[in-house]
Enzyme design. Structure first.
Site, short mmCIF file in Angstrom:
data_model
loop_
_atom_site.label_atom_id
_atom_site.label_comp_id
_atom_site.label_asym_id
_atom_site.label_seq_id
_atom_site.Cartn_x
_atom_site.Cartn_y
_atom_site.Cartn_z
N GLU A 282 0.83 -1.21 0.00
CA GLU A 282 0.00 0.00 0.00
C GLU A 282 0.86 1.26 0.00
O GLU A 282 0.56 2.24 -0.68
CB GLU A 282 -0.93 -0.02 1.22
CG GLU A 282 -2.10 0.92 1.11
CD GLU A 282 -3.18 0.59 2.13
OE1 GLU A 282 -3.94 -0.36 1.90
OE2 GLU A 282 -3.25 1.27 3.17
N GLU A 285 2.18 1.66 -3.47
CA GLU A 285 1.10 2.13 -4.35
C GLU A 285 0.86 3.63 -4.13
O GLU A 285 0.73 4.40 -5.09
CB GLU A 285 -0.18 1.34 -4.03
CG GLU A 285 -1.37 1.72 -4.90
CD GLU A 285 -2.66 1.02 -4.47
OE1 GLU A 285 -2.65 0.24 -3.50
OE2 GLU A 285 -3.69 1.28 -5.13
N CYS A 302 -8.33 -1.72 3.96
CA CYS A 302 -8.22 -2.87 4.88
C CYS A 302 -9.55 -3.25 5.48
O CYS A 302 -9.71 -4.36 5.98
CB CYS A 302 -7.32 -2.54 6.06
SG CYS A 302 -5.75 -1.94 5.58
N SER A 322 -7.24 2.05 -2.45
CA SER A 322 -6.05 1.24 -2.70
C SER A 322 -6.52 -0.11 -3.22
O SER A 322 -7.55 -0.63 -2.80
CB SER A 322 -5.29 1.05 -1.38
OG SER A 322 -4.44 -0.07 -1.48
N LYS A 361 -15.50 -9.25 8.16
CA LYS A 361 -14.48 -10.13 7.57
C LYS A 361 -15.10 -11.44 7.11
O LYS A 361 -14.57 -12.11 6.23
CB LYS A 361 -13.37 -10.42 8.59
CG LYS A 361 -12.54 -9.21 8.95
CD LYS A 361 -11.47 -8.98 7.94
CE LYS A 361 -10.70 -7.71 8.23
NZ LYS A 361 -9.92 -7.25 7.08
N GLU A 364 -16.24 -10.60 3.74
CA GLU A 364 -15.09 -10.42 2.85
C GLU A 364 -14.53 -11.77 2.38
O GLU A 364 -14.21 -11.95 1.20
CB GLU A 364 -14.00 -9.64 3.58
CG GLU A 364 -12.79 -9.32 2.72
CD GLU A 364 -11.68 -8.64 3.51
OE1 GLU A 364 -11.49 -8.98 4.70
OE2 GLU A 364 -11.01 -7.77 2.94
N GLU A 369 -14.15 -13.10 -5.60
CA GLU A 369 -12.81 -12.82 -6.13
C GLU A 369 -11.71 -13.21 -5.14
O GLU A 369 -10.53 -13.22 -5.48
CB GLU A 369 -12.67 -11.35 -6.55
CG GLU A 369 -12.79 -10.31 -5.44
CD GLU A 369 -14.22 -9.90 -5.13
OE1 GLU A 369 -15.15 -10.66 -5.42
OE2 GLU A 369 -14.40 -8.80 -4.56
N CYS A 506 -10.36 -1.51 14.46
CA CYS A 506 -10.63 -2.95 14.68
C CYS A 506 -10.77 -3.29 16.16
O CYS A 506 -11.47 -4.24 16.51
CB CYS A 506 -9.53 -3.78 14.07
SG CYS A 506 -9.32 -3.45 12.33
#
Ligand code: SF4
Ligand code: SF4
Ligand code: SF4
Length: 686
Positions: A282, A285, A302, A322, A361, A364, A369, A506
């Site tokens: 990251e 990037e 994230c 990102s 999560k 996710e 994908e 988190c």
């Protein structure tokens, strides 16, 4: 000089100083009296619905402490025979309308209704049961909604709207039929819910709970052919101990590893390793976008709750996110690419379990994908609460465990990876890398206090190489909306924006234990900064195993293979406008097309009333053959709702009168006589 006297009142005969408390409830708590309440949360608006925090104020009678402002001189009693009886009746009435399946309920250990019934000595229920079972809603990948256990406190509704700015659930119906549910009677998995679970974290009962994957993980551990690798997110180590009587923030890393070994996991790794990997990808990037004129500001990616939120409400900003996967998903992808060869097993026989503080999560890990040919990179996500349940179920005495170490090489991490669990932690970790990289000089002072803190929206500017980096750190999705709207409108010049859906980041994830400790968020945050301090390395680029991983397997940072395994793409989840319901159809060639958005945000702002008024107006003015009226589900103008589209034109902040005025002007253009005598100012909106 006159001495200013401190205003005071008395609570159960004790004098208590008034020091800016918002209401009597806060003062009662300050006096160390635990007044019961279901619907009071200091971060949410005062609702005053549960009627449990009753107090008697001399000269005024019995009133709700949460909705009574503190005034000097008041004499307050918190426990009188009358108050006790009213509270008991309230609890008995709730229980009479409740599925009392405590032994099998996942909230049994910390249910406020159960504990209140015990506190008040409720031994039998004097009211006839009116309980009618309703089906569970298990449509969400993250949560289970059990309306049979709802006490209608409204905490979830206010959390979802006031803190997350979403409004995926609300009160529906009236009187004895009132209930809390997603809009239009849909299931939670079908509405705009981003799976953050914050509603469940404030729910006092088992009405909203984390969807458990514990049974599936037990099954995996019992399969002799499978090798089960587990990764533990940074925030888990400062939350898990609370399930075993430890203070929030107490660092339990070694004991968590020991417990996981005892449970039978084969490889035990730290998600902080993948957080270090994220920093390199990251950070690189970001520096590339900055130097090559790429899309800025860059948002961190994230947090899966934030990613889904952006996909739903700000798809035009997806190029600003990102492309890095979250540490959980980077780790899953890397482990499944590297470990099968090392362990001499097939990919299908390696299973990856993630222990996370987060309910989103779970969603996710199920994104299509995030896997290869239908085999997910992360097979199961357990929250901190679920891990505690497994530890208890196995009879492991957690606080007696001897700390053990993670397996290498993926159990090695720096402090930068650990602070990811705090709001501002991803930003700080990336700065520890990017500043050193940009200046080419060793960064000795690694703490960026500018981006730390608890405020929901923080800004900072730091000087690097003679130029300024403008940064923003946001937690809570309502705050994220404010920033995203500014970015969309081109009104801010940030370079990098960290967004976390959960308050505090988190550490405040909905998979963490529910605690009554008032200062829990600050204590957990302090625990993670302390964990960083205790480590020898604080910068992800100093993680030698990361360097080795690139050298031996991934190739260049940001290179082709790293991109393939560690980055991702996003999809717009914007609701399409033709997902609409015809309510009045015209076959006329010169019909006026009206579509009223009934998406949750517009609905909450009164779009249903606008729709009713339009339909009534059509009937009363004889326009049935001229109007084509539909209920739409989103025009993506939530901030300016209610939104109505009339012949392709958006009418924002639309009232019934405004809608009728625009409709009339369209019809008048075609046939000036048609509407003679219809005055939009006299439109009924009921
Ligand atoms: S919500 Fe509470 S009172 Fe209701 S069944 Fe669960 S533990 Fe028992
Ligand atoms: S999980 Fe989050 S978005 Fe979904 S209903 Fe609960 S608070 Fe709202
Ligand atoms: S679901 Fe939970 S938080 Fe929401 S109203 Fe019901 S009891 Fe309260």
């Amino acid at each position: 000089m006159n001495k200013v006297t401190q205003p005071t009142l008395t609570i159960d005969g004790k004098t208590v100083a008034i020091e800016g408390e918002r209401n009597l409830l806060e003062l009662v708590r300050k006096a160390n009296i635990d007044l019961p309440t279901f619907c009071y949360h200091s971060e949410l608006s005062v609702y005053g619905a549960c009627r449990l925090c009753l107090v008697e104020v001399e000269g005024r009678g019995i009133m709700g402490a949460c909705s009574t402002p503190a005034e000097p001189g008041l004499k307050v009693l918190t426990t009188t025979p009358e108050i006790r009886e009213i509270r008991r009746i309230a609890v008995e009435l709730l229980l009479a309308n409740h599925d009392q399946s405590c032994p099998t309920c996942s909230r049994s250990a910390n249910c406020q209704l159960q504990s209140l019934a015990q506190r008040l000595g409720v031994k039998r229920i004097r009211f006839k049961s009116v309980y009618q079972p309703v089906e569970l809603d298990e449509s969400s990948p993250s949560l289970v909604r059990d309306p049979n256990k709802c006490v209608l406190c409204g905490d979830c509704v206010r959390m979802c709207w006031e803190i997350q700015g979403i409004g995926a659930i609300d009160f529906t119906h009236r009187g004895h039929e009132v209930s809390v549910q997603p809009a239009f009677g849909k299931q939670l998995g079908e509405v705009e819910c981003v799976n953050c679970g914050q509603c469940a974290s404030v729910c006092p009962t088992g009405a909203l709970t984390v969807k458990s994957e514990v049974d599936q993980v037990w099954d995996l551990l019992a399969e002799p052919k499978k090798s089960v690798a587990v990764q533990i997110a940074p925030a888990v180590r400062v939350g898990l101990g609370e399930c075993f009587g430890l203070k929030p923030g107490e660092i339990t890393t070694g004991r968590v590893v020991a417990a996981l070994k005892q449970l039978g996991f084969n490889q035990i790794y730290d998600t902080s390793f993948a957080a270090d990997l994220t920093v390199l990808e990251e950070g690189t990037e970001f520096l590339e976008r900055k130097s090559k004129g790429g899309q800025l500001p860059m948002f961190t990616s994230c947090c899966p709750g934030w990613v889904k939120y952006a996909e739903q409400y700000f798809p035009e900003l997806l190029p600003n996110l990102s492309t890095c996967r979250s540490p959980q998903q980077m780790f899953g992808s890397l482990l499944k690419a590297m470990l099968p060869q090392q362990l001499k097993i097939e990919r299908k026989d390696l299973k990856v379990v993630a222990i996370m503080p987060c309910t989103a999560k779970k969603f996710e890990a199920q994104r299509p994908e995030m896997g290869v040919d239908g085999d997910p990179d992360v097979d199961h996500v357990l929250t901190t609460q679920e891990l505690a349940q497994m530890i208890k179920s196995a009879g492991i005495i957690f606080d007696k465990l001897q700390p053990e170490s993670f397996d290498m090489p993926f159990g090695f991490y720096t402090g930068a990876g650990v602070i990811f669990g705090n709001s501002g932690g991803v930003m700080e970790a990336v700065l520890r890398y990017a500043v050193e990289k940009a200046t080419g000089e060793k960064l000795d002072h690694v703490e960026f206090q500018e981006v730390r803190g608890d405020s929901g929206l923080r800004e900072a500017t730091i000087a690097v190489n003679g130029s300024e980096l403008k940064l923003a750190v946001v937690h809570g999705l309502r705050n994220a909306r404010v920033v995203a709207e500014q970015v969309r409108a081109g009104k801010c010049d940030y370079d990098l924006i960290e967004v976390m859906a959960c308050p505090g980041g988190c550490i405040g994830g909905a998979g963490q234990p529910v605690t009554s400790e008032p200062n829990w968020r600050a204590l957990r945050a302090k625990g993670l900064y302390q964990a960083d301090k205790m480590l020898q390395l604080h910068k992800s680029q100093d993680n030698v195993f990361i360097t080795e991983c690139y050298a031996k397997f991934l190739g260049e940072v940001g290179g082709h293979k790293a991109h393939h395994l560690l980055h991702t793409t996003y999809q717009s989840r914007r609701r399409i406008t033709d997902e609409s319901l015809p309510l009045m159809q015209s076959i006329s060639d010169d019909k006026v097309k009206v579509s009223v958005c009934l998406g949750t945000n517009c609905y909450l702002k009164g779009s249903q009333k606008v729709l009713n008024a339009v339909l009534r107006h059509a009937e009363e003015a004889g326009l049935e053959n001229r109007l084509d009226v539909r209920a739409g589900f989103c025009f993506e103008k939530c901030e300016s709702g209610p939104t109505v589209m009339i012949d392709g034109q958006h009418v924002h902040h639309c009232t019934a009168a405004k809608a009728v005025e625009v409709i009339n002007s369209r019809i008048e253009t075609d046939n000036p006589d048609h509407l003679a005598g219809v005055d939009p100012a006299h439109i009924r909106t009921d």
